[in-house]
Design a protein around this motif. Structure first.
Motif, PDB file in Angstrom:
ATOM      1  N   LEU A  71       6.409   0.201   8.141  1.00 33.37           N
ATOM      2  CA  LEU A  71       7.342   0.324   9.263  1.00 33.37           C
ATOM      3  C   LEU A  71       6.683   1.006  10.451  1.00 33.37           C
ATOM      4  O   LEU A  71       6.825   0.586  11.603  1.00 33.37           O
ATOM      5  CB  LEU A  71       8.589   1.106   8.837  1.00 33.37           C
ATOM      6  N   ALA A 116      13.085  16.619  14.581  1.00 31.64           N
ATOM      7  CA  ALA A 116      12.588  15.426  15.263  1.00 31.64           C
ATOM      8  C   ALA A 116      13.570  14.972  16.337  1.00 31.64           C
ATOM      9  O   ALA A 116      13.171  14.426  17.369  1.00 31.64           O
ATOM     10  CB  ALA A 116      12.354  14.302  14.257  1.00 31.64           C
ATOM     11  N   ILE A 149      10.069   9.092   7.254  1.00 25.52           N
ATOM     12  CA  ILE A 149      11.430   9.196   7.813  1.00 25.52           C
ATOM     13  C   ILE A 149      11.426  10.117   9.034  1.00 25.52           C
ATOM     14  O   ILE A 149      12.020   9.804  10.068  1.00 25.52           O
ATOM     15  CB  ILE A 149      12.411   9.707   6.745  1.00 25.52           C
ATOM     16  N   TRP A 150      10.735  11.251   8.919  1.00 26.65           N
ATOM     17  CA  TRP A 150      10.690  12.186  10.057  1.00 26.65           C
ATOM     18  C   TRP A 150      10.032  11.545  11.275  1.00 26.65           C
ATOM     19  O   TRP A 150      10.542  11.643  12.390  1.00 26.65           O
ATOM     20  CB  TRP A 150       9.903  13.449   9.677  1.00 26.65           C
ATOM     21  N   LEU A 161       9.232  11.250   2.901  1.00 29.40           N
ATOM     22  CA  LEU A 161       9.822  12.119   3.929  1.00 29.40           C
ATOM     23  C   LEU A 161       9.096  12.055   5.275  1.00 29.40           C
ATOM     24  O   LEU A 161       9.745  11.884   6.310  1.00 29.40           O
ATOM     25  CB  LEU A 161       9.861  13.563   3.445  1.00 29.40           C
ATOM     26  N   SER A 209      18.469   3.357   5.640  1.00 28.72           N
ATOM     27  CA  SER A 209      17.800   2.151   5.134  1.00 28.72           C
ATOM     28  C   SER A 209      16.402   2.492   4.616  1.00 28.72           C
ATOM     29  O   SER A 209      15.919   1.877   3.671  1.00 28.72           O
ATOM     30  CB  SER A 209      17.790   1.041   6.185  1.00 28.72           C
ATOM     31  N   ILE A 249      15.649   5.448   3.181  1.00 28.70           N
ATOM     32  CA  ILE A 249      15.860   6.151   1.914  1.00 28.70           C
ATOM     33  C   ILE A 249      16.088   5.146   0.789  1.00 28.70           C
ATOM     34  O   ILE A 249      15.488   5.245  -0.280  1.00 28.70           O
ATOM     35  CB  ILE A 249      17.069   7.110   2.014  1.00 28.70           C
ATOM     36  N   ILE A 255      12.339  -3.326  10.741  1.00 28.89           N
ATOM     37  CA  ILE A 255      13.234  -3.085   9.605  1.00 28.89           C
ATOM     38  C   ILE A 255      13.872  -4.396   9.139  1.00 28.89           C
ATOM     39  O   ILE A 255      13.974  -4.672   7.942  1.00 28.89           O
ATOM     40  CB  ILE A 255      14.328  -2.071   9.991  1.00 28.89           C
ATOM     41  N   LYS A 311       7.114   2.806   2.691  1.00 29.34           N
ATOM     42  CA  LYS A 311       7.520   2.160   3.939  1.00 29.34           C
ATOM     43  C   LYS A 311       6.566   2.478   5.089  1.00 29.34           C
ATOM     44  O   LYS A 311       6.957   2.502   6.264  1.00 29.34           O
ATOM     45  CB  LYS A 311       8.943   2.585   4.327  1.00 29.34           C
ATOM     46  N   ALA A 335      11.293   5.336   1.092  1.00 29.96           N
ATOM     47  CA  ALA A 335      10.299   5.853   2.035  1.00 29.96           C
ATOM     48  C   ALA A 335       9.993   7.325   1.762  1.00 29.96           C
ATOM     49  O   ALA A 335      10.834   8.056   1.246  1.00 29.96           O
ATOM     50  CB  ALA A 335      10.818   5.703   3.462  1.00 29.96           C
ATOM     51  N   ILE A 340      18.818   4.233  10.427  1.00 30.73           N
ATOM     52  CA  ILE A 340      17.467   3.860  10.017  1.00 30.73           C
ATOM     53  C   ILE A 340      17.031   4.708   8.827  1.00 30.73           C
ATOM     54  O   ILE A 340      16.439   4.200   7.874  1.00 30.73           O
ATOM     55  CB  ILE A 340      16.507   3.997  11.218  1.00 30.73           C
ATOM     56  N   ALA A 341      17.372   6.012   8.869  1.00 35.11           N
ATOM     57  CA  ALA A 341      16.986   6.895   7.764  1.00 35.11           C
ATOM     58  C   ALA A 341      17.597   6.410   6.453  1.00 35.11           C
ATOM     59  O   ALA A 341      16.933   6.398   5.417  1.00 35.11           O
ATOM     60  CB  ALA A 341      17.422   8.332   8.063  1.00 35.11           C
ATOM     61  N   THR A 375      12.198   8.931  12.843  1.00 34.53           N
ATOM     62  CA  THR A 375      13.283   9.584  13.582  1.00 34.53           C
ATOM     63  C   THR A 375      12.785  10.049  14.948  1.00 34.53           C
ATOM     64  O   THR A 375      13.439   9.844  15.972  1.00 34.53           O
ATOM     65  CB  THR A 375      13.813  10.796  12.784  1.00 34.53           C
ATOM     66  N   PHE A 376      11.593  10.673  14.935  1.00 34.46           N
ATOM     67  CA  PHE A 376      11.041  11.191  16.185  1.00 34.46           C
ATOM     68  C   PHE A 376      10.767  10.059  17.179  1.00 34.46           C
ATOM     69  O   PHE A 376      11.141  10.139  18.358  1.00 34.46           O
ATOM     70  CB  PHE A 376       9.755  11.977  15.899  1.00 34.46           C
TER      71      PHE A 376
END
Lengths: 103, 235
Positions: B210, A13, B72-73, B69, B61, B63, A49, B207, B67, B58-59, B76-77
């Motif tokens: 989000l 990503a 999270i991915w 996977l 927080s 985790i 967040i 999550k 959240a 962010i990942a 991130t993107f």
């Protein structure tokens, strides 16, 4: 959750965005509308967040000034906004949070 | 040869103030990652493999919030999409570099490294830009790994740190980062839309709220941009 999958997905990503033009070059064009939308991402994601964590730390709703997470977050934002100094605002907000929590 | 060495050194030197600036964040990231349940090795591996400060924060927080996977991915993107702009900015100057070097510089293209490279590009053009970028990127990479390792070690030495409010350190950092932007109406509306959506959807699993909140915020921002353009066109 497997760490390997977490890291592999996050790597892709992240790296795909950075490699996009540098590695795949000429075949790409950056859509101007996407560029304008991207501008709003940091504020949107970070606020999304912050809000639940500050108003309901650990899942317990506590909308009061006695909530150190809420007051500390407000202090961090206000000091950063007034001073424009990131580390100063963190120092002040950590102090407020610490005092409320352990005094 | 000396020019190349000189340019590598100049890149690392120009990145130095930003390296010092990331010290607290690297340490807080490492400590929080361990507090969130990652092993110190996994915390460090994320810095080695992903190398994206804000996305790593962010990942962690996400985790600790449980959240999934894909959330999270995807986050991130979305958070890193702006790096494609950096990639596009450096690309014209990088055409003669060879694929291997372009791939390496791309890996190191964080906000900070890009800021250093772009300044050099404005001032000196393409002159020895590759060794300069390697110095700035490599220096910044080693710097981030060092602070992460120290933070992860601290997190392991003092397992109680998790209960000391490290989760607070994260959200305070985020709040301090966005607050200075809340001067114009558009970012305020973006924050209100994202914050309200996040609050209303906080009960959703993994999550997912989000992602919804992020899209609501960005949509509000795009809508505000349209409104402003329409008004300007009318005036």
């Amino acid at each position: 959750m497997t760490i390997a999958a977490l890291l592999a997905g996050m790597f892709l990503a992240t790296y795909l965005t950075r490699a996009s033009f540098l590695v795949f070059g000429h075949r790409l064009r950056f859509p101007p509308a996407l560029k304008a939308a991207l501008h709003h991402v940091p504020v949107a994601v970070l606020t999304a967040i912050i809000v639940p964590e500050a108003l309901a730390p650990g899942g317990q709703v506590d909308v009061s000034l006695g909530n150190p997470y809420l007051l500390g977050t407000v202090v961090a934002a206000v000091v950063a906004r007034l001073s424009g100094h990131l580390l100063l605002s963190l120092g002040v907000s950590f102090a407020v949070f610490g005092l409320m929590r352990w005094w | 040869m000396t020019t190349i060495r000189h340019a590598i050194f100049a890149g690392a030197r120009d990145a130095l103030p930003l390296m010092i600036g990331t010290l607290p964040f690297g340490v807080i990231y490492g400590t929080s990652a361990v507090a969130a349940g990652l092993s110190p090795l996994a915390a460090l591996a994320m810095s080695v493999i992903v190398f994206a400060g804000s996305a790593q924060f962010i990942a962690v927080s996400l985790i600790s919030g449980g959240a999934a996977l894909p959330v999270i991915w995807l986050t991130t993107f979305v958070v890193n999409l702006r790096h494609a702009l950096y990639s596009a900015t450096v690309h014209p100057a990088a055409q003669g570099w060879g694929l291997r070097w372009r791939a390496l510089v791309a890996f190191w293209l964080t906000d900070e490294v890009f800021a250093v490279i772009e300044k050099r590009l404005m001032e000196r053009g393409n002159d020895a830009l590759l060794p300069y970028a390697l110095g700035a990127g490599g220096g910044f990479y080693l710097n981030w790994l060092t602070w992460t390792a120290i933070g992860a070690w601290l997190g392991q030495q003092f397992p109680d740190l998790a209960g000391w409010g490290l989760d607070f350190a994260m959200i305070a950092t985020f709040a301090a980062m966005i607050a200075p932007q809340l001067r114009a109406p558009t970012p305020v509306v973006v924050a209100l839309a994202a914050g309200t959506t996040a609050w209303l959807t906080r009960g959703l699993p993994f999550k997912l709220g989000l992602i919804l909140a992020a899209f609501a915020g960005v949509a509000a921002g795009v809508w505000m941009d349209h409104r402003r353009k329409a008004r300007e066109a009318a005036a």
